[in-house]
Write a protein that holds these residues in place. Structure first.
Motif, short mmCIF file in Angstrom:
data_model
loop_
_atom_site.label_atom_id
_atom_site.label_comp_id
_atom_site.label_asym_id
_atom_site.label_seq_id
_atom_site.Cartn_x
_atom_site.Cartn_y
_atom_site.Cartn_z
N ASP A 89 0.73 -1.14 -0.01
CA ASP A 89 -0.08 0.24 -0.04
C ASP A 89 0.91 1.17 0.06
OD1 ASP A 89 -2.42 1.44 0.29
OD2 ASP A 89 -1.63 1.90 2.23
N PRO A 90 0.69 2.11 -0.89
CA PRO A 90 1.59 3.37 -1.05
C PRO A 90 1.91 3.90 0.04
CG PRO A 90 0.39 3.16 -3.04
CD PRO A 90 -0.08 2.25 -2.05
N GLU A 91 0.94 4.53 0.75
CA GLU A 91 1.31 5.30 1.86
C GLU A 91 1.99 4.62 3.03
OE1 GLU A 91 -3.39 4.32 1.96
OE2 GLU A 91 -1.91 5.43 0.56
N ASP A 92 1.34 3.46 3.41
CA ASP A 92 1.96 2.59 4.27
C ASP A 92 3.39 2.30 3.82
OD1 ASP A 92 -0.33 2.44 5.82
OD2 ASP A 92 -0.80 0.56 4.99
N VAL A 93 3.76 1.88 2.88
CA VAL A 93 5.17 1.53 2.31
C VAL A 93 6.16 2.84 2.56
CG1 VAL A 93 6.69 1.11 0.53
CG2 VAL A 93 4.53 -0.45 0.90
N ILE A 94 5.74 4.08 1.91
CA ILE A 94 6.29 5.02 2.24
C ILE A 94 6.75 5.67 3.54
CG2 ILE A 94 6.35 7.83 1.80
CD1 ILE A 94 4.35 7.24 -0.70
N LEU A 95 5.75 5.46 4.32
CA LEU A 95 6.00 5.81 5.82
C LEU A 95 6.89 4.76 6.57
CD1 LEU A 95 2.52 7.05 6.50
CD2 LEU A 95 4.51 8.51 6.45
N GLU A 105 13.49 13.65 5.72
CA GLU A 105 12.30 14.36 5.22
C GLU A 105 11.88 13.74 3.80
OE1 GLU A 105 11.72 18.98 3.76
OE2 GLU A 105 13.57 18.35 4.98
N ILE A 106 10.42 13.72 3.74
CA ILE A 106 9.91 13.23 2.50
C ILE A 106 9.60 14.34 1.67
CG2 ILE A 106 7.93 12.09 1.65
CD1 ILE A 106 7.77 10.65 4.52
N VAL A 107 9.77 14.13 0.46
CA VAL A 107 9.40 15.29 -0.63
C VAL A 107 8.36 14.62 -1.76
CG1 VAL A 107 10.26 17.01 -2.41
CG2 VAL A 107 11.63 16.42 -0.38
N ILE A 108 7.32 14.96 -1.72
CA ILE A 108 6.31 13.94 -2.34
C ILE A 108 5.41 15.04 -3.31
CG2 ILE A 108 4.40 14.44 -0.56
CD1 ILE A 108 3.57 11.55 -1.27
N GLY A 109 5.09 14.52 -4.59
CA GLY A 109 4.53 15.32 -5.62
C GLY A 109 2.97 15.50 -4.92
N PHE A 121 -4.75 17.85 -3.00
CA PHE A 121 -3.59 16.84 -2.70
C PHE A 121 -4.27 15.46 -3.13
CE2 PHE A 121 -2.55 19.42 1.02
CZ PHE A 121 -1.40 19.66 0.50
N GLY A 122 -3.26 14.59 -3.76
CA GLY A 122 -3.91 13.39 -4.00
C GLY A 122 -4.16 12.52 -2.54
N SER A 123 -4.66 11.57 -2.73
CA SER A 123 -5.01 10.70 -1.58
C SER A 123 -3.81 10.41 -0.81
CB SER A 123 -5.78 9.69 -1.69
OG SER A 123 -5.47 8.68 -2.43
N VAL A 128 0.04 10.82 3.51
CA VAL A 128 1.70 10.81 4.07
C VAL A 128 1.84 12.19 4.98
CG1 VAL A 128 3.89 11.19 3.47
CG2 VAL A 128 2.59 9.30 2.24
N VAL A 129 1.24 13.13 4.41
CA VAL A 129 1.23 14.45 5.31
C VAL A 129 0.64 14.42 6.54
CG1 VAL A 129 0.42 16.80 5.51
CG2 VAL A 129 1.37 15.95 3.21
N ARG A 130 -0.53 13.77 6.74
CA ARG A 130 -1.24 13.57 7.92
C ARG A 130 -0.45 12.65 9.10
NH1 ARG A 130 -7.32 14.59 7.78
NH2 ARG A 130 -7.43 15.73 5.88
N ARG A 131 0.15 11.56 8.53
CA ARG A 131 0.70 10.61 9.28
C ARG A 131 2.23 10.47 9.64
NH1 ARG A 131 -0.98 5.01 6.62
NH2 ARG A 131 0.33 4.19 8.37
N ALA A 132 2.86 11.15 8.84
CA ALA A 132 4.48 11.46 8.84
C ALA A 132 4.75 11.96 10.08
CB ALA A 132 5.06 11.95 7.60
N GLU A 133 5.88 11.29 10.78
CA GLU A 133 6.46 12.15 11.79
C GLU A 133 7.67 12.75 11.69
OE1 GLU A 133 6.85 8.74 14.94
OE2 GLU A 133 4.56 8.48 14.54
#
Length: 140
Positions: A89-95, A105-109, A121-123, A128-133
């Motif tokens: 799952d993209p957001e889970d894997v990214i985080l 730091e994460i830089v995302i389109g 924003f895309g979903s 990612v913005v909401r969940r990233a620490e």
């Protein structure tokens, strides 16, 4: 490891995020990450190994080509970057990738390849913005 994580999916926004990272974080290690999403449904649920699903195999090949193209683009910009791809799952894997690799730091389109659904924003970017620490830069 540290550095900057740039999720990439072949979209213009992801390309812009990579360019932004190269231009603004030239002294940092930059990793371009592509996530191959595993399809949902009965066939996937009953498959012994999701990686063996033909659709996933095709997407893995596309990911390798995408990452090769991204490395070539970085070279054109006189930058050296790392590339990687993961399944899930993209957001889970990214985080989780960011956490496991001590990313700074994460830089995302702002929108991915599907680009529909959200006005700003895309979903994936939004989640990612909401969940990233760690800090997240959204490139529009």
């Amino acid at each position: 490891m540290g550095g900057i994580l740039v999720p990439v999916d072949g979209s213009k926004h992801a390309e812009d995020a990579l360019e932004y990272s190269i231009n603004h974080f030239s002294d940092e290690e930059i990793t371009a990450l592509h996530v191959v999403e595993i399809p949902q449904g009965y066939f996937t649920a009953t498959a012994p190994d999701p990686e063996d699903i033909p659709q996933v195999e095709a997407h893995k090949e596309e990911a390798e080509k995408l990452l090769d193209d991204i490395e070539a683009k970085a070279t054109e910009m006189s930058a050296v970057i790392e590339t990687d791809f993961e399944l899930g799952d993209p957001e889970d894997v990214i985080l989780s990738y960011a956490e496991e690799n001590d990313i700074d730091e994460i830089v995302i389109g702002s929108r991915g390849i599907s680009g529909v659904g959200r006005i700003m924003f895309g979903s994936v970017a939004e989640k990612v913005v909401r969940r990233a620490e760690i800090p997240v830069v959204v490139v529009h």
